[in-house]
Design a protein around this motif. Structure first.
Motif, mmCIF file in Angstrom:
data_model
loop_
_atom_site.group_PDB
_atom_site.id
_atom_site.type_symbol
_atom_site.label_atom_id
_atom_site.label_comp_id
_atom_site.label_asym_id
_atom_site.label_seq_id
_atom_site.Cartn_x
_atom_site.Cartn_y
_atom_site.Cartn_z
ATOM 1 N N ALA A 71 0.837 -1.125 0.077
ATOM 2 C CA ALA A 71 -0.276 0.192 -0.087
ATOM 3 C C ALA A 71 0.895 1.286 0.090
ATOM 4 O O ALA A 71 0.632 2.305 -0.676
ATOM 5 N N THR A 108 2.018 1.952 -3.446
ATOM 6 C CA THR A 108 1.169 2.350 -4.175
ATOM 7 C C THR A 108 0.788 3.768 -4.014
ATOM 8 O O THR A 108 0.822 4.677 -5.009
ATOM 9 N N TRP A 109 0.832 4.314 -2.755
ATOM 10 C CA TRP A 109 0.919 5.658 -2.508
ATOM 11 C C TRP A 109 2.014 6.593 -3.100
ATOM 12 O O TRP A 109 1.713 7.435 -3.650
ATOM 13 N N SER A 169 1.210 7.110 -6.712
ATOM 14 C CA SER A 169 0.037 7.903 -6.838
ATOM 15 C C SER A 169 0.236 9.448 -7.132
ATOM 16 O O SER A 169 1.510 9.775 -6.878
ATOM 17 N N LEU A 192 0.594 6.536 -11.254
ATOM 18 C CA LEU A 192 -0.710 5.913 -11.030
ATOM 19 C C LEU A 192 -1.881 6.990 -11.104
ATOM 20 O O LEU A 192 -1.424 7.988 -10.326
ATOM 21 N N ALA A 210 -5.022 3.762 -7.958
ATOM 22 C CA ALA A 210 -4.393 3.842 -6.512
ATOM 23 C C ALA A 210 -5.535 3.360 -5.686
ATOM 24 O O ALA A 210 -5.424 2.412 -4.881
ATOM 25 N N ILE A 240 -6.188 -0.427 -6.330
ATOM 26 C CA ILE A 240 -5.221 -1.140 -5.725
ATOM 27 C C ILE A 240 -5.520 -1.355 -4.159
ATOM 28 O O ILE A 240 -5.051 -2.377 -3.459
ATOM 29 N N TYR A 241 -5.634 -0.240 -3.361
ATOM 30 C CA TYR A 241 -5.799 -0.356 -1.885
ATOM 31 C C TYR A 241 -7.049 -1.222 -1.606
ATOM 32 O O TYR A 241 -6.873 -2.070 -0.789
#
Length: 488
Positions: free
Chosen positions: A235, A238-239, A242, A249, A254, A257-258
């Protein structure tokens, strides 16, 4: 020569398997870190910003988190010979993808997929544990881990020169592609050269596949808690990708994905429950139990040891280059001194554990780790260059000896689960790397080293809950009889 000694100049029996297996690990790390010493050339070729370069470093260690867990399960189920061979072959593909990248997005995809080959370490832990007795296991695992880990140093020392030999703007592409070709060729060699166990040996497999077995409801809860940081690291990545980070992304992607990570964690928890639901009705017989807290402590220690090594190996050439105004080749060579210590440090950690006890060794090495990174946080342009390199090498001794000491314990917890335990512990190393590299993208080099020192202190505290392996562990033979395996 005593029975506790290993004749490393032999190429027969278990020593032959040890050599072939550390070479497989060496090649995975050689390929996995093929970008680190070439970062400046890659950044110039693809016109990457500093933020995009740091993102590539994080992407490089991300996929390895789930990959090590999955590869650990596959190793326990199908054996290390097949698993390692396929991993090397499949792992060569992202090397070629990265070598052919013509944009940041293509490079990012190749780098992310290359994290898969970083799971190779887990496979060899199970292979070595099958071939060596407990009294030699720490030393053998240390040699496997240390000499294999040297692949990252070999990449730092050789790939810039190889890129220069090919010459031109595409020299780095040929150097990266070469690492993939080596992995592909060795996948065939390894498959044709080893067996999972010595002749007549029994390869113990988990009763069920899909989740780790535990021995009590309390251990089940701790297992679910210890899985959270692995998903949190993904996560966090991903952040970072983002719009709040580098903007690779879209925010909508994002969010998807979360949600997917949360759903995946729920699915994972359900699978673990399905594997372990019998313990809520009746506990296993005492002889078949193990304490999951042992795994949890090792996870945290590997977060601080291997997690910091991955992060530091990735950033150290850049750190030396910027701090002391060095050219890329010289910076890469000096930075390789940190990983170079793997040749003796990791085997030393295993050897000391074999001789003087697992827990006491870990306590001393973890304390040294904290002091080492505290020292590195003080390095600046005023330091003599030789002193900065010496500080990095001294710190790396404690880091890598600590890794050796951690994996001197891992195979002594539960034999049939060794791949899964090694996979989870290894994954925590990558969780640490994602955490530390994310911290690095937001703070100074000095603060980065201080954060690592702080987590090492946390690891020292958790060590108080580790119990020294002693006696024997039990495994069930195919005919239903019980086999007792010495762990001391």
């Amino acid at each position: 020569m005593s029975s506790d000694s290993l004749n490393l100049f032999s190429f027969k029996g278990k020593i032959r398997v040890l050599h072939l297996t550390w070479i497989a690990f060496f090649i995975t790390f050689f390929a996995w870190f093929n970008h680190a010493p070439l970062l400046m050339a890659i950044a110039d070729s693809l016109s990457l910003t500093s933020e995009q370069v740091k993102t590539l470093l994080i992407l490089n260690v991300a996929l390895t988190i789930p990959a090590r867990v999955i590869i650990g399960m596959l190793t326990d189920k199908y054996g290390p010979r097949l698993t390692y061979s396929l991993l090397l072959a499949i792992g060569s593909i992202p090397c070629f993808i990265f070598a052919l990248a013509d944009s940041f997005t293509a490079a990012a995809i190749g780098r992310f997929l290359l994290g898969f080959i970083g799971a190779g370490f887990v496979v060899g832990i199970r292979m070595v544990s099958e071939w060596f007795p407990a009294k030699q296991l720490g030393t053998a695992e240390g040699i496997y881990g240390g000499w294999g880990n040297f692949g990252s140093a070999a990449a730092a020392m050789s790939l810039p020169t190889i890129a220069l030999l090919f010459g031109g703007d595409d020299g780095w592409r040929y150097a990266v592609g070469l690492t993939g070709a080596i992995a592909l060729v060795y996948s065939v060699i390894y498959y044709r050269s080893v067996t999972d166990t010595p002749k007549g040996g029994t390869y113990f497999k988990p009763k069920k596949i899909g989740g780790m077995e535990v021995s009590s409801p309390a251990d089940f809860v701790l297992l679910l808690i210890m899985k959270v940081p692995m998903y949190a690291a993904l996560a966090l990545l991903t952040w970072k990708l983002s719009p709040s980070g580098v903007g690779m992304l879209a925010q909508s992607v994002a969010i998807v994905i979360y949600v997917a990570l949360a759903a995946l964690y729920a699915f994972d928890a359900k699978k673990c429950y399905d594997i372990n639901k019998e313990i809520f009705v009746k506990l296993p017989e005492p002889i078949h139990r193990y304490q999951f807290k042992q795994v949890a402590v090792l996870n945290i220690l590997y977060f601080a040891t291997f997690g910091s090594e991955l992060a530091v190996v990735s950033m150290l050439p850049l750190f030396f280059s910027e701090t002391f105004t060095l050219d890329p080749v010289k910076a890469g060579l000096l930075a390789s001194a940190y990983a170079f210590m793997n040749l003796m440090s990791r085997p030393a950690g295993g050897l000391i554990s074999d001789r003087f006890g697992r827990k006491s060794t870990l306590l001393i090495l973890t304390a040294g780790l904290a002091l080492g990174y505290l020292t590195m946080s003080m390095i600046d342009a005023e330091w003599p260059l030789y002193l900065a390199v010496a500080a990095a090498m001294a710190c790396s001794f404690f880091v890598q000896s600590g890794e050796g000491a951690v994996f001197a314990v891992v195979p002594l917890i539960k034999r049939r689960l060794t791949g899964q335990i090694a996979g989870m512990t290894g994954a925590y190393g990558n969780v640490g790397a994602v955490f530390y590299l994310t911290v690095l993208s937001m703070v100074s080099y000095q603060t980065f080293f201080l954060v690592i020192a702080g987590t090492a202190v946390l690891g020292f505290v958790t060590l108080l809950f580790l119990e020294e392996p002693e006696g024997q562990m039990a495994e069930v033979m195919p005919d239903g009889s019980v086999s007792l395996i010495d762990v001391a």
